[in-house]
Design a protein around this motif. Structure first.
Motif, PDB file in Angstrom:
ATOM      1  N   GLY A  70     -11.823   6.948  10.369  1.00 51.24           N
ATOM      2  CA  GLY A  70     -11.504   6.663   8.978  1.00 51.24           C
ATOM      3  C   GLY A  70     -10.024   6.679   8.659  1.00 51.24           C
ATOM      4  O   GLY A  70      -9.633   7.052   7.548  1.00 51.24           O
ATOM      5  N   TRP A  71      -9.199   6.300   9.638  1.00 49.66           N
ATOM      6  CA  TRP A  71      -7.751   6.307   9.402  1.00 49.66           C
ATOM      7  C   TRP A  71      -7.405   5.455   8.192  1.00 49.66           C
ATOM      8  O   TRP A  71      -7.944   4.374   7.978  1.00 49.66           O
ATOM      9  CB  TRP A  71      -7.018   5.765  10.619  1.00 49.66           C
ATOM     10  N   ARG A  72      -6.448   5.925   7.425  1.00 46.21           N
ATOM     11  CA  ARG A  72      -6.000   5.208   6.234  1.00 46.21           C
ATOM     12  C   ARG A  72      -4.615   5.714   5.844  1.00 46.21           C
ATOM     13  O   ARG A  72      -3.993   6.485   6.563  1.00 46.21           O
ATOM     14  CB  ARG A  72      -6.983   5.430   5.079  1.00 46.21           C
ATOM     15  N   GLY A  73      -4.125   5.249   4.712  1.00 42.71           N
ATOM     16  CA  GLY A  73      -2.886   5.771   4.169  1.00 42.71           C
ATOM     17  C   GLY A  73      -1.683   5.555   5.068  1.00 42.71           C
ATOM     18  O   GLY A  73      -1.490   4.491   5.653  1.00 42.71           O
ATOM     19  N   LYS A  74      -0.864   6.603   5.185  1.00 41.53           N
ATOM     20  CA  LYS A  74       0.414   6.504   5.886  1.00 41.53           C
ATOM     21  C   LYS A  74       0.238   6.117   7.340  1.00 41.53           C
ATOM     22  O   LYS A  74       1.025   5.335   7.883  1.00 41.53           O
ATOM     23  CB  LYS A  74       1.156   7.839   5.777  1.00 41.53           C
ATOM     24  N   LEU A 116       0.831  -1.204   0.000  1.00 37.91           N
ATOM     25  CA  LEU A 116       0.000   0.000   0.000  1.00 37.91           C
ATOM     26  C   LEU A 116       0.865   1.254   0.000  1.00 37.91           C
ATOM     27  O   LEU A 116       0.585   2.214  -0.741  1.00 37.91           O
ATOM     28  CB  LEU A 116      -0.923  -0.014   1.222  1.00 37.91           C
ATOM     29  N   ALA A 117       1.924   1.252   0.795  1.00 38.21           N
ATOM     30  CA  ALA A 117       2.821   2.404   0.836  1.00 38.21           C
ATOM     31  C   ALA A 117       3.500   2.614  -0.516  1.00 38.21           C
ATOM     32  O   ALA A 117       3.641   3.753  -0.990  1.00 38.21           O
ATOM     33  CB  ALA A 117       3.872   2.204   1.930  1.00 38.21           C
ATOM     34  N   ILE A 118       3.914   1.515  -1.151  1.00 42.49           N
ATOM     35  CA  ILE A 118       4.551   1.611  -2.472  1.00 42.49           C
ATOM     36  C   ILE A 118       3.570   2.160  -3.502  1.00 42.49           C
ATOM     37  O   ILE A 118       3.916   3.028  -4.325  1.00 42.49           O
ATOM     38  CB  ILE A 118       5.077   0.227  -2.905  1.00 42.49           C
TER      39      ILE A 118
END
Length: 265
Positions: free
Chosen positions: A229-233, A145-147
């Motif tokens: 709704g935490w997501r991403g980094k 996901l980070a990539i």
């Protein structure tokens, strides 16, 4: 057929599956997921036979044997994930690492004798292994996901990026895996309280405390996802932190005791 021959076959099959999965990511062409999963499936079966043969059909939790056992669980779970939603990059990461751990356990690690366990402890260990395996795959998804997010921000649309699931699906799979792993980690702690004598003794205090810390990290992440709704980094970082703490809980003290202090556990 000797255990060493089975180990060589398993290593070759794991690496062949890796090559089949990686080829379309590197040079184009149609993905051969069925062939790759077939090769990996045979490798997992052989790997299971190796664990039964080398460790006398028992749960051997010495350091290298435990690493090989965890790799077996993670590889089997990787097959299940890919059967429902092909993610070639997952196998490209997992299968060669498993091949390496099979080689170390089969050819380099000193021989060990499994210690007898009651069925309650076997249940506790089995649940813990599955929880660790699921959360390990979640950590791989967090890296993917980070990539993906970084590549999309920099508009780097390579062939390997197109081979991954859509970003939203990767994120959905990540949280599904974390949810399942969190439930099983909760059961691991519960069965530890119920079945393990002197939970804060027998070199278990570090494992217990670190496992609780990891449980809290994943619990906070799931609550943040549900409530805010935490997501991403943030999701990636918390997943990797929780997994790092859990890996220390499972293997940190074991490595120090067995490999540094040479004390049996």
């Amino acid at each position: 057929m000797t255990t060493h021959v089975l180990a060589l076959l398993a290593i070759v099959l794991y690496l062949a599956a890796t090559g089949v999965l990686a080829r379309p990511l590197l040079s184009g062409g149609q993905p051969l997921n069925r062939l790759a999963l077939g090769l990996a499936g045979m490798a997992v079966i052989l790997h299971g036979g190796i664990l039964l043969g080398m460790h006398r059909g028992a749960l051997d939790l010495h350091f290298f044997a435990a690493l090989s056992l965890v790799a077996f669980v993670v590889s089997a779970l990787t097959l299940l994930v890919n059967a429902s939603r092909p993610v070639a990059a997952l196998g490209v990461i997992v299968f060669p690492l498993t091949a390496l751990l099979v080689a170390v356990d089969s050819f380099l690690a000193p021989p060990t004798l499994p210690q007898p366990m009651d069925w309650q402890i076997k249940l506790h260990v089995t649940v813990a292994l599955i929880a660790f395996g699921i959360l390990s795959i979640a950590a791989v998804f967090a890296i993917l996901l980070a990539i993906q997010e970084r590549a999309l921000r920099h508009r780097q649309f390579g062939r390997w990026l197109r081979a991954l699931p859509p970003l939203t699906l990767t994120e959905t799979l990540l949280f599904r895996l974390i949810s399942a792993g969190f439930v099983l980690l909760s059961l691991t702690l519960l069965t530890g309280v119920l079945f393990v004598d002197n939970l804060f003794g027998q070199h278990l205090v570090h494992k217990t405390v670190l496992s609780i810390v990891a449980w809290l990290v994943f619990g906070v992440l799931l609550y943040g996802r549900w409530r805010y709704g935490w997501r991403g980094k943030r999701a990636v970082n918390l997943t990797l932190v929780g997994m790092a703490v859990l890996a220390l809980a499972f293997f940190g003290s074991k490595a120090v005791l067995e490999l540094v202090l040479h004390r049996p556990i």
